[in-house]
Design an enzyme around this catalytic site. Structure first.
Site, PDB file in Angstrom:
ATOM      1  N   ASN A 143       0.835  -1.314  -0.058  1.00  0.00           N
ATOM      2  CA  ASN A 143       0.011  -0.051  -0.238  1.00  0.00           C
ATOM      3  C   ASN A 143       1.009   1.046  -0.067  1.00  0.00           C
ATOM      4  O   ASN A 143       1.896   1.386   0.550  1.00  0.00           O
ATOM      5  CB  ASN A 143      -0.867   0.102   1.192  1.00  0.00           C
ATOM      6  N   VAL A 144       0.364   2.356  -0.682  1.00  0.00           N
ATOM      7  CA  VAL A 144       1.028   3.479  -0.843  1.00  0.00           C
ATOM      8  C   VAL A 144       0.552   4.626   0.131  1.00  0.00           C
ATOM      9  O   VAL A 144       0.966   5.716   0.287  1.00  0.00           O
ATOM     10  CB  VAL A 144       1.020   4.240  -1.967  1.00  0.00           C
ATOM     11  N   HIS A 165       5.683  -0.551  -2.607  1.00  0.00           N
ATOM     12  CA  HIS A 165       5.301   0.268  -4.015  1.00  0.00           C
ATOM     13  C   HIS A 165       5.356   1.459  -3.893  1.00  0.00           C
ATOM     14  O   HIS A 165       4.700   2.457  -4.739  1.00  0.00           O
ATOM     15  CB  HIS A 165       4.013  -0.225  -4.405  1.00  0.00           C
TER      16      HIS A 165
HETATM   17  P1  OAD Z   1      -6.168  -5.992  -5.060  1.00  0.00           P
HETATM   18  O1  OAD Z   1      -7.363  -5.117  -5.558  1.00  0.00           O
HETATM   19  O2  OAD Z   1      -5.620  -6.806  -6.198  1.00  0.00           O
HETATM   20  O3  OAD Z   1      -6.806  -7.345  -3.914  1.00  0.00           O
HETATM   21  C1  OAD Z   1      -7.534  -6.706  -2.765  1.00  0.00           C
HETATM   22  C2  OAD Z   1      -7.794  -7.856  -1.878  1.00  0.00           C
HETATM   23  O4  OAD Z   1      -8.386  -7.349  -0.524  1.00  0.00           O
HETATM   24  C3  OAD Z   1      -8.703  -8.748  -2.371  1.00  0.00           C
HETATM   25  O5  OAD Z   1      -8.032 -10.323  -2.185  1.00  0.00           O
HETATM   26  C4  OAD Z   1      -9.977  -8.586  -1.667  1.00  0.00           C
HETATM   27  O6  OAD Z   1     -10.742  -9.941  -1.555  1.00  0.00           O
HETATM   28  C5  OAD Z   1      -9.377  -8.312  -0.400  1.00  0.00           C
HETATM   29  N1  OAD Z   1     -10.350  -7.283   0.274  1.00  0.00           N
HETATM   30  C6  OAD Z   1     -11.459  -6.423  -0.142  1.00  0.00           C
HETATM   31  N2  OAD Z   1     -12.042  -6.086   1.099  1.00  0.00           N
HETATM   32  C7  OAD Z   1     -11.284  -6.119   2.140  1.00  0.00           C
HETATM   33  C8  OAD Z   1     -11.518  -6.132   3.635  1.00  0.00           C
HETATM   34  N3  OAD Z   1     -12.358  -5.294   4.212  1.00  0.00           N
HETATM   35  N4  OAD Z   1     -10.418  -6.680   4.290  1.00  0.00           N
HETATM   36  C9  OAD Z   1      -9.525  -7.605   3.953  1.00  0.00           C
HETATM   37  N5  OAD Z   1      -9.404  -7.796   2.731  1.00  0.00           N
HETATM   38  C10 OAD Z   1     -10.182  -7.127   1.752  1.00  0.00           C
HETATM   39  O7  OAD Z   1      -4.991  -5.184  -4.314  1.00  0.00           O
HETATM   40  P2  OAD Z   1      -3.435  -5.677  -3.756  1.00  0.00           P
HETATM   41  O8  OAD Z   1      -3.251  -7.054  -3.561  1.00  0.00           O
HETATM   42  O9  OAD Z   1      -3.165  -4.560  -2.611  1.00  0.00           O
HETATM   43  O10 OAD Z   1       0.223  -1.613  -7.324  1.00  0.00           O
HETATM   44  O11 OAD Z   1      -2.897  -5.136  -5.323  1.00  0.00           O
HETATM   45  C11 OAD Z   1      -1.362  -5.264  -5.410  1.00  0.00           C
HETATM   46  C12 OAD Z   1      -0.944  -3.999  -6.204  1.00  0.00           C
HETATM   47  O12 OAD Z   1      -1.567  -4.065  -7.289  1.00  0.00           O
HETATM   48  C13 OAD Z   1      -1.106  -2.588  -5.770  1.00  0.00           C
HETATM   49  O13 OAD Z   1      -0.005  -2.387  -4.941  1.00  0.00           O
HETATM   50  C14 OAD Z   1      -1.197  -1.914  -7.002  1.00  0.00           C
HETATM   51  C15 OAD Z   1      -1.849  -2.685  -7.676  1.00  0.00           C
HETATM   52  O14 OAD Z   1      -1.867  -2.340  -9.073  1.00  0.00           O
HETATM   53  C16 OAD Z   1       0.610  -0.752  -8.177  1.00  0.00           C
HETATM   54  O15 OAD Z   1      -0.304   0.360  -8.296  1.00  0.00           O
HETATM   55  C17 OAD Z   1       2.195  -0.616  -8.435  1.00  0.00           C
END
Ligand code: OAD
Length: 229
Positions: free
Chosen positions: A89-90, A106
């Site tokens: 997270n940023v 990131h």
């Molecule tokens: P994603 O949007 O890919 O995944 C979010 C995750 O959070 C999913 O598995 C959801 O099921 C879960 N989720 C949703 N609501 C939730 C809650 N209340 N509690 C817990 N979990 C929940 O986001 P990231 O995995 O963070 O990078 O994405 C990774 C990277 O992709 C980011 O850092 C960003 C993005 O592109 C860049 O922009 C370089």
């Protein structure tokens, strides 16, 4: 007595209950924005104005958000454990929630840098003005690791994961490498917890799956860890 080491690997889901959008959920940021345009180094070269606008908007939103109980419960574990947070997270909600050791794989929204990323400045929640220059004359840009860029803090994160007794993955789809590969560096005997409202099928049985949103999942984790002590 040496404290046990916990490494958290967190993603957008841990900040969802603070009002920050995730990326790949049905209402996520990548539904309404083209990731190649706003979050890649090629996008920056094509149209830096659009990229600056996108991150200014993220920063303004962040200003109005507060850490939630999941961030606070991660920080609270520092009294009994040696806790490192590796986050994709940023946002700054882990820090505002009280965590003292946070590795931002990131980048960070509250910082800006020059184009070679050798000069980093704190900008808080203020906008990056279009056309701003860094002190070396290059364009001032958001201090974010975009697709197509190296992940400089990866090695540091791997070293932390390699030493952990417990790894907790919270709120990430594990869709983006190299961050997603970090779990493979956990020692064989480490316990791995996964907190997410949607746990994918095929998750290895050695992983303790807590299929809940982050705030509820972190409360469950606290209870499980207490029983373990
Ligand atoms: P994603 O949007 O890919 O995944 C979010 C995750 O959070 C999913 O598995 C959801 O099921 C879960 N989720 C949703 N609501 C939730 C809650 N209340 N509690 C817990 N979990 C929940 O986001 P990231 O995995 O963070 O990078 O994405 C990774 C990277 O992709 C980011 O850092 C960003 C993005 O592109 C860049 O922009 C370089």
């Amino acid at each position: 007595m040496n404290k046990k080491k916990i490494v958290f690997l967190t993603g957008a889901g841990i900040s969802a209950e603070s009002g920050i959008s995730t990326f790949r959920d049905s209402d996520g940021l990548w539904e309404n924005h083209n990731v190649e345009d706003v979050a890649s180094i090629d996008g920056w070269y094509r149209n830096s104005g659009l990229v600056i606008d996108f991150y200014n908007e993220r920063r303004r939103q962040l200003k109005g958000c507060l850490p939630n109980n999941a961030h606070r419960l991660v920080a609270a574990l520092e009294s009994d454990y040696d806790v490192t947070v590796v986050t994709q997270n940023v946002d700054d909600l882990h820090e505002r929630g009280g965590s003292t050791k946070v590795i931002h794989l990131h980048g960070e929204l509250t910082k800006a840098c020059n184009e070679s990323k050798t000069q980093v400045v704190d900008i808080g929640y203020s906008d990056i003005e279009q056309g701003s220059r860094a002190s070396d004359g290059s364009r001032l840009r958001p201090f974010i690791v975009w697709f197509g860029e190296a992940v400089p803090l990866l090695e540091e994160a791997i070293k932390e994961v390699e030493k952990c007794d417990i790894m907790v993955v919270v709120g990430t789809s594990l869709a983006v490498y190299p961050a997603a590969g970090l779990v493979h560096y956990a020692p064989q005997n480490a316990t791995i917890y996964l907190i997410d409202p949607k746990i994918p099928g095929g998750t290895p049985s050695k992983v303790v799956a807590i299929e809940k949103k982050a705030t509820v999942g972190m409360e469950i984790l606290h209870k499980l860890l207490k029983n373990e002590q």
